[in-house]
Design a protein around this motif. Structure first.
Motif, short mmCIF file in Angstrom:
data_model
loop_
_atom_site.label_atom_id
_atom_site.label_comp_id
_atom_site.label_asym_id
_atom_site.label_seq_id
_atom_site.Cartn_x
_atom_site.Cartn_y
_atom_site.Cartn_z
N TRP A 92 35.15 40.67 28.27
CA TRP A 92 34.82 41.75 28.91
C TRP A 92 34.92 41.33 30.40
O TRP A 92 34.97 42.41 31.15
CB TRP A 92 33.37 41.92 28.51
N ALA A 93 34.96 39.99 30.68
CA ALA A 93 35.13 39.83 32.14
C ALA A 93 36.64 39.94 32.69
O ALA A 93 36.92 39.76 33.93
CB ALA A 93 34.46 38.37 32.38
N ILE A 94 37.72 40.05 31.97
CA ILE A 94 39.08 40.05 32.22
C ILE A 94 39.09 41.38 33.40
O ILE A 94 39.48 41.17 34.39
CB ILE A 94 39.82 40.15 31.09
N THR A 95 38.45 42.62 32.88
CA THR A 95 38.96 43.76 33.76
C THR A 95 38.01 43.24 34.97
O THR A 95 38.97 43.84 36.01
CB THR A 95 38.46 44.90 32.81
N PRO A 96 37.07 43.35 34.98
CA PRO A 96 36.43 43.25 36.59
C PRO A 96 36.98 42.08 37.26
O PRO A 96 37.13 42.35 38.48
CB PRO A 96 35.12 42.80 36.22
N LEU A 97 37.54 41.03 36.74
CA LEU A 97 38.00 39.88 37.63
C LEU A 97 39.47 40.54 38.00
O LEU A 97 39.79 40.31 39.05
CB LEU A 97 38.24 38.85 36.78
N LEU A 98 40.30 41.37 37.15
CA LEU A 98 41.30 41.78 37.68
C LEU A 98 41.35 42.79 38.89
O LEU A 98 41.89 43.06 39.85
CB LEU A 98 42.15 42.30 36.44
N MET A 99 40.16 43.61 38.72
CA MET A 99 39.70 44.59 39.69
C MET A 99 39.45 43.91 41.03
O MET A 99 39.70 44.57 41.94
CB MET A 99 38.61 45.66 39.17
N ALA A 100 38.72 42.82 40.92
CA ALA A 100 38.32 42.21 42.09
C ALA A 100 39.63 41.67 42.78
O ALA A 100 39.96 41.69 44.03
CB ALA A 100 37.49 40.89 41.83
N GLY A 101 40.57 41.01 42.03
CA GLY A 101 41.85 40.75 42.45
C GLY A 101 42.65 42.00 43.08
O GLY A 101 43.37 41.88 44.11
N GLY A 102 42.67 43.12 42.45
CA GLY A 102 43.14 44.50 42.88
C GLY A 102 42.71 44.57 44.27
O GLY A 102 43.31 44.92 45.16
N ALA A 103 41.20 44.45 44.36
CA ALA A 103 40.62 44.76 45.90
C ALA A 103 41.15 44.06 46.76
O ALA A 103 41.49 44.31 48.13
CB ALA A 103 39.27 44.70 45.52
N TYR A 104 41.47 42.55 46.50
CA TYR A 104 41.98 41.72 47.40
C TYR A 104 43.33 41.91 48.13
O TYR A 104 43.65 42.12 49.04
CB TYR A 104 41.95 40.02 47.19
N LEU A 105 44.16 42.65 47.01
CA LEU A 105 45.48 43.03 47.34
C LEU A 105 45.39 44.31 48.37
O LEU A 105 46.09 44.28 49.07
CB LEU A 105 46.33 43.39 46.09
N CYS A 106 44.64 44.94 48.01
CA CYS A 106 44.48 46.31 48.89
C CYS A 106 43.97 46.04 50.16
O CYS A 106 44.25 46.47 51.11
CB CYS A 106 43.41 47.19 48.40
#
Length: 333
Positions: A92-106
């Motif tokens: 369950w932690a994979i998606t929120p971690l990826l979203m946090a990484g996506g926010a960093y890229l943004c």
């Protein structure tokens, strides 16, 4: 004795067949899973060359080599074990971690756009002081490499996550092998292409010295065309940060039941694709990427506001409190 030896050879042959079948299965799954991550590979190849722009020609390949090595470490030493552990104990932690990484890229992409539109005052002051505060070449190179590896970490995480999702094998070691094969293959592919891009102008110089006129013309075309091409590619790299980061967040929101944005973008992309049926796929991809980039720009702007008006004041206040405590302690002593 001879019968025992033949039995041993039969066992070895059977084990070899099992190993070969496992390797074939791993190769097939790596190819299938890697194909799904091809879009991220394109983004990665677009982002990376801008980190080598502006350096001496003899430093370009060493810089790309260091970034490639950092990328390989990201994938094999950090992301591969993390992906396997998370898939076992906390999927369950994979998606929120990826979203946090996506926010960093943004955030990174928005900052690049913001600096382009509104140059920072400290840059102008540094230029006015004769460059007293400008980093030397070595420091600038190390800074660029560190920034590239940090950005690669997010893109590599997306590659490994997509790969893991596409693996059908249940065996832990087969999953690890497929992830390793994809990670190594993607790194070689991306940075091989990047190396060709950044050294194309040098190849053009060599071709321009040819005694054959057509080859000389090709060489001159490469020499004259690469600087503007690299500038365009740098802009594409910034845009890639935004559309990849925005896309990660949009897909993550859909996974949590907030699929409205993803469905709206898909609907617009399908409508645009029908305008020119011969290029439906290309138009749909461009529309999706553009919409994701706009969404990423909004997210990046919100992250920038949060950093400057919430996070930085809090950190500054904490540092001030710590300094007061240290000062009071010094006075007591």
């Amino acid at each position: 004795m001879s019968s025992g030896l033949f039995a041993l050879l039969d066992d070895v042959a059977a084990l070899a067949k099992v190993a070969a079948a496992a390797l074939d299965d791993a190769a097939a799954q790596a190819t299938k899973a890697g194909a799904k991550a091809a879009g991220i590979v394109i983004d990665d190849a677009a982002v990376t060359p801008r980190y080598a722009v502006g350096f001496a020609a003899e430093r370009e390949l060493p810089i790309i080599g260091k970034i490639a090595l950092g990328s390989l470490k990201n994938k094999l030493l950090f992301l591969l074990p993390a992906a396997l552990v998370l898939s076992l104990v906390a999927p369950w932690a994979i998606t929120p971690l990826l979203m946090a990484g996506g926010a960093y890229l943004c955030f990174e992409g928005f900052e690049k756009v913001y600096e382009l539109v509104v140059p920072h005052a400290d840059h102008d002051e540094a230029a006015g002081e004769g460059g007293a505060d400008i980093l030397d070449a070595r420091q600038l190179e190390d800074q660029k490499i560190a920034g590239a590896i940090k950005t690669d970490f997010i893109l590599s995480a997306e590659i490994m996550a997509i790969t893991l999702a596409g693996i059908t094998a249940s065996s832990f070691w087969m999953q690890a092998l497929v992830l390793a094969v994809v990670g190594l293959g993607m790194t070689v592919l991306v940075y091989g292409v990047v190396a060709l891009i950044v050294k194309a102008d040098d190849a053009g110089v060599a071709l321009a010295r040819s005694s054959l006129l057509p080859i000389r013309l090709i060489g001159r075309g490469l020499v004259n065309g690469m600087p503007p091409f690299l500038k365009v590619l740098s802009a594409v790299g910034t845009a890639a940060m935004l559309w990849v980061g925005g896309g990660i967040i949009i897909h993550g929101l859909a996974g949590y039941g907030l699929a409205g944005i993803e469905h709206a973008i898909h609907g617009v992309a399908v409508a645009v694709g029908q305008v020119w049926p011969a290029l439906t796929g290309v138009l749909e991809w461009l529309t999706t990427a553009a919409a994701s980039a706009v969404f990423g720009l909004v997210v990046g702007g919100l992250c920038l506001v949060g950093m400057h008006f919430i996070v930085e004041p809090v950190l500054k206040a904490r540092r001030g409190d710590a300094a007061k405590v240290a000062g009071a302690a010094a006075k007591r002593h």
